[in-house]
Design a protein around this motif. Structure first.
Motif, PDB file in Angstrom:
ATOM      1  N   TYR A  60      52.969  32.914  52.257  1.00 36.06           N
ATOM      2  CA  TYR A  60      53.633  34.084  50.942  1.00 36.06           C
ATOM      3  C   TYR A  60      54.501  34.320  51.319  1.00 36.06           C
ATOM      4  CZ  TYR A  60      50.041  31.211  47.801  1.00 36.06           C
ATOM      5  OH  TYR A  60      49.593  30.090  46.709  1.00 36.06           O
ATOM      6  N   SER A  61      55.394  34.613  50.216  1.00 30.64           N
ATOM      7  CA  SER A  61      56.373  35.624  50.413  1.00 30.64           C
ATOM      8  C   SER A  61      55.752  36.423  48.718  1.00 30.64           C
ATOM      9  CB  SER A  61      57.492  35.567  50.006  1.00 30.64           C
ATOM     10  OG  SER A  61      58.273  34.850  51.443  1.00 30.64           O
ATOM     11  N   THR A  62      55.724  37.600  48.550  1.00 34.77           N
ATOM     12  CA  THR A  62      55.617  38.585  47.753  1.00 34.77           C
ATOM     13  C   THR A  62      56.555  39.273  47.385  1.00 34.77           C
ATOM     14  OG1 THR A  62      54.555  40.052  49.285  1.00 34.77           O
ATOM     15  CG2 THR A  62      52.955  38.671  48.730  1.00 34.77           C
ATOM     16  N   GLY A  63      56.738  39.623  45.916  1.00 33.97           N
ATOM     17  CA  GLY A  63      57.763  40.629  45.453  1.00 33.97           C
ATOM     18  C   GLY A  63      56.574  41.307  43.996  1.00 33.97           C
ATOM     19  N   VAL A  64      56.916  42.267  43.989  1.00 29.99           N
ATOM     20  CA  VAL A  64      56.648  43.507  42.884  1.00 29.99           C
ATOM     21  C   VAL A  64      57.631  43.958  41.901  1.00 29.99           C
ATOM     22  CG1 VAL A  64      55.861  45.415  43.658  1.00 29.99           C
ATOM     23  CG2 VAL A  64      55.276  44.722  41.932  1.00 29.99           C
ATOM     24  N   ILE A  65      58.412  43.524  40.419  1.00 31.31           N
ATOM     25  CA  ILE A  65      59.286  44.066  40.145  1.00 31.31           C
ATOM     26  C   ILE A  65      58.518  44.654  38.277  1.00 31.31           C
ATOM     27  CG2 ILE A  65      61.000  43.100  38.769  1.00 31.31           C
ATOM     28  CD1 ILE A  65      61.225  41.274  40.900  1.00 31.31           C
ATOM     29  N   GLY A  66      58.735  46.365  38.104  1.00 27.54           N
ATOM     30  CA  GLY A  66      58.462  46.397  37.277  1.00 27.54           C
ATOM     31  C   GLY A  66      58.053  47.696  37.250  1.00 27.54           C
ATOM     32  N   LYS A  67      56.944  47.789  36.157  1.00 28.99           N
ATOM     33  CA  LYS A  67      56.083  49.595  37.112  1.00 28.99           C
ATOM     34  C   LYS A  67      55.345  49.775  38.371  1.00 28.99           C
ATOM     35  CE  LYS A  67      53.683  52.787  34.125  1.00 28.99           C
ATOM     36  NZ  LYS A  67      52.625  52.962  32.540  1.00 28.99           N
ATOM     37  N   TRP A  68      55.581  51.144  38.791  1.00 29.94           N
ATOM     38  CA  TRP A  68      54.234  50.488  39.871  1.00 29.94           C
ATOM     39  C   TRP A  68      53.805  52.573  39.404  1.00 29.94           C
ATOM     40  CZ3 TRP A  68      53.005  48.033  43.587  1.00 29.94           C
ATOM     41  CH2 TRP A  68      52.437  48.493  44.000  1.00 29.94           C
ATOM     42  N   HIS A  69      53.201  53.737  39.235  1.00 27.66           N
ATOM     43  CA  HIS A  69      52.879  54.498  38.652  1.00 27.66           C
ATOM     44  C   HIS A  69      51.468  53.933  39.632  1.00 27.66           C
ATOM     45  CE1 HIS A  69      51.198  56.903  35.314  1.00 27.66           C
ATOM     46  NE2 HIS A  69      52.543  57.639  36.106  1.00 27.66           N
ATOM     47  N   LEU A  70      51.886  54.359  40.722  1.00 23.20           N
ATOM     48  CA  LEU A  70      50.405  54.229  41.831  1.00 23.20           C
ATOM     49  C   LEU A  70      50.709  54.930  43.156  1.00 23.20           C
ATOM     50  CD1 LEU A  70      48.957  50.357  41.677  1.00 23.20           C
ATOM     51  CD2 LEU A  70      48.099  52.446  40.560  1.00 23.20           C
ATOM     52  N   GLY A  71      52.166  55.484  42.913  1.00 24.06           N
ATOM     53  CA  GLY A  71      52.546  56.073  44.301  1.00 24.06           C
ATOM     54  C   GLY A  71      52.201  57.632  43.822  1.00 24.06           C
ATOM     55  N   ASP A  72      52.042  58.627  45.224  1.00 26.45           N
ATOM     56  CA  ASP A  72      51.353  59.586  46.085  1.00 26.45           C
ATOM     57  C   ASP A  72      51.612  60.110  47.054  1.00 26.45           C
ATOM     58  OD1 ASP A  72      49.455  59.313  47.040  1.00 26.45           O
ATOM     59  OD2 ASP A  72      48.254  59.471  45.845  1.00 26.45           O
TER      60      ASP A  72
END
Length: 280
Positions: free
Chosen positions: A206-218
């Protein structure tokens, strides 16, 4: 491959896209239940053909806003989502965590918020470095530092003051982490095993990508690098709870912040289509 999905709502979209390296049948699904059974039948050819996966999260969208549930008096016009519902399966009883960061953390890990530690929206006090935006007279962000806004519509300066004022009430006691309604908010820990990591390590390539809102980083899990640390090959995301403006914002593209102008939801859809077109 061309997929266009638009939601006319105030929420952002998180789109998780997994393009399998094997060419898939792109025709309509006439019998979703039969197709699902075939995928789980070891004697079926479909069982050996990993599916492409498109996961869409609308933040925050209630069932009364979708016509397919037949609940709301004035649902939004969402023909693509209505078609997905007519060809698939809808849940009538759902237990959820009705806030954004815990929802995404749970979907990525399959674990409760009290196990991942993500029990609330990730607060600004734990963020890493991020461009400081002064407040304009209307209470919204001062976007005078953004390039190429001269030819943009006046809506670029839309009044987000009420939104920020409501949001800030949740963090009125930000200086005291033991006080206030959200005493222990953090992002997703770096040691959590996530869905994209599972897919990337599978034999299906698989290739994976995320696009949009993350709001899980610190500041503990990599901050701008966190979507990559969580297993995504490609990411183009908003790091905060909302964009600075719906017409001008900072986009985290593979760990680098870029100034973006345009209309946020439309840009997200176009980013997703572009990434999909690059896959096999």
């Amino acid at each position: 491959m061309m997929i266009r999905i638009k939601l006319l709502s105030l929420g952002l979209l998180l789109i998780l896209l997994c393009g399998c390296g094997r060419e898939q049948d792109k025709g309509p699904v006439s019998d979703p239940a039969a197709s699902f059974m075939a995928l789980n039948d070891p004697e079926s050819d479909s069982a050996n053909t990993p599916p492409n996966i498109l996961l869409i999260i609308a933040d925050d969208l209630g069932v009364e806003q979708l016509a397919s549930f037949g609940i709301g008096a004035q649902p939004a016009v969402t023909p693509n989502l209505d078609q997905l519902a007519s060809q698939g399966m809808s849940f009538l009883n759902v237990w959820s965590q009705p806030i954004c960061s815990p929802t995404r953390a749970t979907l990525l890990t399959g674990r409760y918020g009290f196990r991942t530690g993500v029990g609330t929206a990730t607060p600004g006090k734990v963020h890493g470095d991020y461009p400081e935006l002064a407040r304009a007279e209307n209470g919204g962000p001062d976007l005078s530092g953004f390039d190429n806004l001269a030819d943009k519509p006046l809506e670029v300066y839309e009044n987000l003051g009420p939104v920020f004022r409501v949001f800030n009430t949740y963090f009125a006691n930000d200086d005291d982490p033991a006080d206030g309604p959200f005493p222990s908010g953090y992002g997703l820990p770096i040691n959590e095993y996530t869905l994209p990591e599972i897919l990337r390590s599978s034999a299906a390539n698989y290739s994976t990508g995320v696009i949009g809102k993350w709001h899980l980083g610190d500041n503990r899990n990599g901050w701008l690098q966190h979507p990559g640390n969580a297993g995504f090959d490609y990411f183009s995301v908003n790091m905060l709870n909302q964009p600075e403006s719906f017409y001008a914002w900072y986009e985290n593209v593979n760990g680098e912040l870029e100034q973006r102008t345009g209309y946020t939801p439309e840009q997200k859809v176009d980013d997703a289509i572009d990434w999909l077109d690059e896959q096999k």
